[in-house]
Motif scaffolding. Structure first.
Motif, short mmCIF file in Angstrom:
data_model
loop_
_atom_site.label_atom_id
_atom_site.label_comp_id
_atom_site.label_asym_id
_atom_site.label_seq_id
_atom_site.Cartn_x
_atom_site.Cartn_y
_atom_site.Cartn_z
N SER A 6 2.71 -61.39 25.33
CA SER A 6 3.02 -62.21 24.16
C SER A 6 3.87 -61.39 23.20
CB SER A 6 1.74 -62.65 23.44
OG SER A 6 2.03 -63.28 22.21
N GLN A 7 4.83 -62.05 22.57
CA GLN A 7 5.62 -61.37 21.55
C GLN A 7 5.17 -61.77 20.15
OE1 GLN A 7 9.88 -60.59 22.45
NE2 GLN A 7 9.60 -62.08 24.10
N SER A 8 4.02 -62.44 20.06
CA SER A 8 3.51 -62.88 18.78
C SER A 8 3.07 -61.67 17.93
CB SER A 8 2.30 -63.80 18.99
OG SER A 8 1.54 -63.91 17.81
N ARG A 11 -0.74 -61.72 17.37
CA ARG A 11 -1.59 -61.24 18.46
C ARG A 11 -1.51 -59.72 18.58
NH1 ARG A 11 0.09 -66.26 21.45
NH2 ARG A 11 -1.63 -67.69 20.99
N GLU A 31 5.31 -74.54 27.64
CA GLU A 31 4.06 -75.02 27.04
C GLU A 31 4.14 -76.53 26.96
OE1 GLU A 31 2.82 -72.86 23.58
OE2 GLU A 31 3.54 -70.95 24.36
N ALA A 47 -2.65 -69.97 28.82
CA ALA A 47 -3.04 -68.57 28.62
C ALA A 47 -3.07 -67.81 29.95
CB ALA A 47 -4.39 -68.50 27.93
N LYS A 50 0.48 -67.23 31.30
CA LYS A 50 1.15 -66.14 30.60
C LYS A 50 0.73 -64.79 31.16
CE LYS A 50 1.71 -68.46 26.10
NZ LYS A 50 1.25 -68.48 24.68
N GLY A 70 -3.22 -62.62 28.41
CA GLY A 70 -2.46 -63.78 27.98
C GLY A 70 -3.33 -64.65 27.08
N ASP A 72 -3.40 -68.36 24.35
CA ASP A 72 -2.73 -69.54 23.81
C ASP A 72 -3.67 -70.18 22.80
OD1 ASP A 72 -0.47 -71.37 23.76
OD2 ASP A 72 -1.85 -72.85 24.59
#
Length: 200
Positions: A6-8, A11, A31, A47, A50, A70, A72
């Motif tokens: 994830s590039q969030s 997170r 998604e 999730a 990912k 991963g 979501d």
């Protein structure tokens, strides 16, 4: 070695909060909820996909001892999944529907390694205060709703819209830390990202 698929930034921040040492993998998973797919099943699937996509990105020499996380998170109201708003009009429509209502935030996390995958889900209930048009427009003008499921961020100005939270703050933010820590332990992964062998 622990990897976050994830590039969030949220997170990354949350995973670091529990002392985890990890590398970030940029994955691009569609998604899109399938017809008749229940919201919780949808969040679980995304999730997991990912995490699986992240593991597939690694070279064989790194994949052997890699654990990929991963996650979501989606907002659900009346069985409808509220993703990230497309534009200001979409964000406005979402916030109007959430106003004065209680919705669910479903946050799934999956850990995948070459020989095993484990996952869990956290469901929180969030009640919004009644929002007038001026409040909605002012919030959207600050740009915070964009890139956020349900058009709000609990860790930002969006906290002022929330009247009551029942569940996990970190789950609503994007990564349920209690469930994540439990899954890391199940796979024998220390906070520093190292593996302590295969867990039962």
């Amino acid at each position: 070695m622990l990897y976050l698929a994830s590039q969030s930034p949220r997170r990354r921040e949350l995973l670091a909060q529990i002392g985890a040492v990890f590398s970030v993998l940029g994955v691009d998973i569609p998604e899109q909820r399938r017809a008749e797919e229940l919201p919780q099943d949808y969040v679980h699937r995304v999730a997991r996909e990912k995490a699986q996509a992240g593991l597939a990105m690694l070279h064989d020499d790194r994949r052997a001892d890699a654990v990929v996380l991963g996650a979501d998170t989606e907002v659900v109201l009346d069985g409808e999944v509220f993703g990230k708003p497309r534009d200001a009009a979409d964000a406005t429509a979402m916030l109007r529907r959430l106003s004065g209502r209680t919705h669910e935030v479903v946050s799934a996390v999956w850990l995948v390694r070459a020989d095993r995958a484990v996952g869990d889900v956290c469901v929180s209930r969030v009640r919004f205060a009644a929002l007038d048009e001026a409040t909605i427009h002012a919030y959207i003008a600050g740009k915070e709703p964009f890139g956020k499921a349900g058009a709000y961020a609990i860790q930002g100005r969006g906290a002022s819209l929330i009247e009551h939270l029942e569940g996990s703050y970190s789950g609503v933010m994007g990564l349920p830390l209690f469930e994540t820590t439990r899954l890391l332990r199940a796979l024998g992964v220390d906070a520093d990202g190292s593996s302590q062998g295969c867990a039962a």
